[in-house]
Design an enzyme around this catalytic site. Structure first.
Site, PDB file in Angstrom:
ATOM      1  CE1 TYR A  60      -4.955  -1.487  -3.137  1.00  0.00           C
ATOM      2  CE2 TYR A  60      -6.052   0.211  -4.424  1.00  0.00           C
ATOM      3  CZ  TYR A  60      -4.910  -0.486  -4.090  1.00  0.00           C
ATOM      4  OH  TYR A  60      -3.723  -0.148  -4.696  1.00  0.00           O
ATOM      5  CD  GLU A 116      -7.014  -3.928 -11.433  1.00  0.00           C
ATOM      6  OE1 GLU A 116      -6.505  -4.561 -12.366  1.00  0.00           O
ATOM      7  OE2 GLU A 116      -7.485  -4.465 -10.425  1.00  0.00           O
ATOM      8  N   GLY A 142      -3.933 -12.607  -4.008  1.00  0.00           N
ATOM      9  CA  GLY A 142      -3.053 -11.461  -3.763  1.00  0.00           C
ATOM     10  C   GLY A 142      -1.791 -11.553  -4.603  1.00  0.00           C
ATOM     11  CG  ASP A 174       1.115   0.475  -5.374  1.00  0.00           C
ATOM     12  OD1 ASP A 174       0.300   0.776  -4.467  1.00  0.00           O
ATOM     13  OD2 ASP A 174       0.844  -0.347  -6.282  1.00  0.00           O
ATOM     14  CB  SER A 215      -6.621  -8.369 -11.961  1.00  0.00           C
ATOM     15  OG  SER A 215      -5.987  -7.966 -10.801  1.00  0.00           O
ATOM     16  CG  HIS A 221      -2.084  -1.006   1.017  1.00  0.00           C
ATOM     17  ND1 HIS A 221      -3.261  -0.726   0.358  1.00  0.00           N
ATOM     18  CD2 HIS A 221      -2.155  -2.296   1.395  1.00  0.00           C
ATOM     19  CE1 HIS A 221      -4.021  -1.825   0.361  1.00  0.00           C
ATOM     20  NE2 HIS A 221      -3.369  -2.792   0.976  1.00  0.00           N
ATOM     21  CB  SER A 248      -0.929  -9.239  -9.439  1.00  0.00           C
ATOM     22  OG  SER A 248      -0.778  -8.388  -8.392  1.00  0.00           O
ATOM     23  CG  ASP A 285      -0.521  -5.464  -8.294  1.00  0.00           C
ATOM     24  OD1 ASP A 285       0.398  -5.361  -7.458  1.00  0.00           O
ATOM     25  OD2 ASP A 285      -1.720  -5.527  -7.989  1.00  0.00           O
TER      26      ASP A 285
END
Ligand code: GLA
Length: 385
Positions: A223, A161, A125, A38, A129, A36, A127, A173
């Protein structure tokens, strides 16, 4: 890399579309530390892994495009001039979002077919996606010769995203998945979006992932809430991002923020410092320090940033009781997914077994253990074995 999966997407593509596809592997990622940070313009320490998305893609002469999610046995067809997001949570949005963001740059693409399949469990967790988005943008760039750089491509994936998936993610990611370097982790500055590779060879230790197999539904909105809280505090401090703040700065505005948000900002400032210290620990081959920074990171994520869950906390506590485990923490956005553990190689199997037993006893469900290799980023694959 799972060559069976590659064969699967190739064969499915050929039998469905009667053409020879371009094959792409796009990896998921781990993150050693820097969670958290980035989207606060801070530092992170991810690496691409040997699990990810396998995609077969090619131009189509038809008047529509087709995407096949082989794992889900689902197919979508769409027209390029009518792209819009589907309902939240749909896998289609990852593909459609990338197409839309390419078009938003005034780049014209033609119709295409894509078949994909992955070996990262969703919600781990790791990534999946970003891996999928990157596989689509990378494949389209190749087949239509778009001339996009890797930097362009990760920004397209990130925007997909944000706008189609609805998660205001940072760049970690997509960056790790695209720029990964075999056997290396990337010490990435998310402000300059430049990284230094660090060869990861812990000699007698290794990194192991343990998946809680838990995924919480509200994770996406939680998030986005965390991100807004950080942006709100940066505004109060009159800085661009929390990366620019010190603990002393935060102290000065303490009475202007809620205690919960104060803790969140404090976490980000401290995690950013931990990530810099972790880079030094790796340079010095000081694994005790690295492990202790990982435990501190988990404490902050759980108690200050509040993105952990019972199952993740349990796994980290369990790790702490084993003297052969130097560090452990939750990894990724949180609210489920994996822990990352720094474990003595000689203990790895035993640790995995005892953890599985203890987890089952505590939650009446199973966790999964992943042994990962650090791999190259998104790339064109020429052979199927
Ligand atoms: C998710 C996001 C990343 C990053 C992590 C937390 O994986 O996609 O951008 O913010 O959570 O470190």
């Amino acid at each position: 890399m799972n060559s069976t999966f590659l064969t699967d997407v190739k064969q499915a593509f050929e039998s469905t579309f009667n053409q020879e596809p371009l094959l792409v592997f796009s990896p998921g990622r781990i993150n050693i530390i820097g969670e958290h940070t980035d989207y606060n313009d801070g530092f992170v320490f991810p690496a691409a892994v040997d699990k990810g998305i396998f995609a077969a893609i090619q131009k189509s002469t038809s008047n529509h495009s087709t995407a096949v999610a082989l794992d889900l046995e689902r197919t979508i067809t769409f027209e390029l001039d009518k792209i819009k997001p589907l309902k939240q949570g749909s896998w289609e949005n990852y593909v459609l979002g990338v197409v839309a963001e390419i078009q938003n740059k005034n780049i014209v693409i033609g119709n295409f077919n894509i078949v994909f399949k992955g070996d990262i469990p969703s919600g781990a967790g790791m990534s999946s996606s970003a891996a999928l988005e990157n596989s689509v943008v990378y494949g389209l760039n190749e087949i239509f010769n778009l001339g996009l750089s890797k930097q362009d491509m990760i920004l397209i994936s990130q925007k997909a995203e944000h706008h189609y998936v609805g998660v205001k993610c940072g760049i970690m990611d997509q960056y790790a998945s695209m720029f990964g370097v075999k056997n290396n982790a990337l010490h990435l500055d998310c402000r300059t979006v430049e990284s230094s590779p660090y060869k990861i060879n812990f000699k007698h230790h290794q990194l192991i992932l343990i998946n809680t197999n838990v995924k919480h539904n509200l994770a996406d909105s939680a998030y986005n809430d965390r991100r807004s809280a950080c942006e709100h505090i940066s505004k109060l401090l009159n800085i661009k991002a929390l990366r620019d703040a010190t603990e002393a700065d935060l102290e000065r505005i303490k009475d202007k923020v809620t205690p919960a948000n104060y803790q969140k900002a404090l976490y980000v400032i401290q995690e950013n410092e931990r990530t810099l210290k972790a880079a030094k620990a790796i340079e010095d081959n000081n694994l005790d320090d690295l492990g202790s920074l990982m435990y501190q990171s988990h404490y902050g994520l759980s108690k200050q940033y509040k993105v952990s869950c019972e199952e993740l906390d349990f796994l980290v506590e369990h790790a702490k009781q084993n003297t052969h485990v130097l560090g452990a923490r939750m990894m990724g956005g949180g609210f489920g997914g994996c822990t990352i553990n720094l474990v003595a190689k000689s203990e790895a199997k035993n640790f995995a077994q005892t953890t599985a037993v203890a987890y089952k006893k505590a939650f009446q469900k199973s966790c999964s253990v992943y042994y990962i290799q650090l791999s190259d980023g998104t790339h064109h694959v020429t052979q199927t074995n």
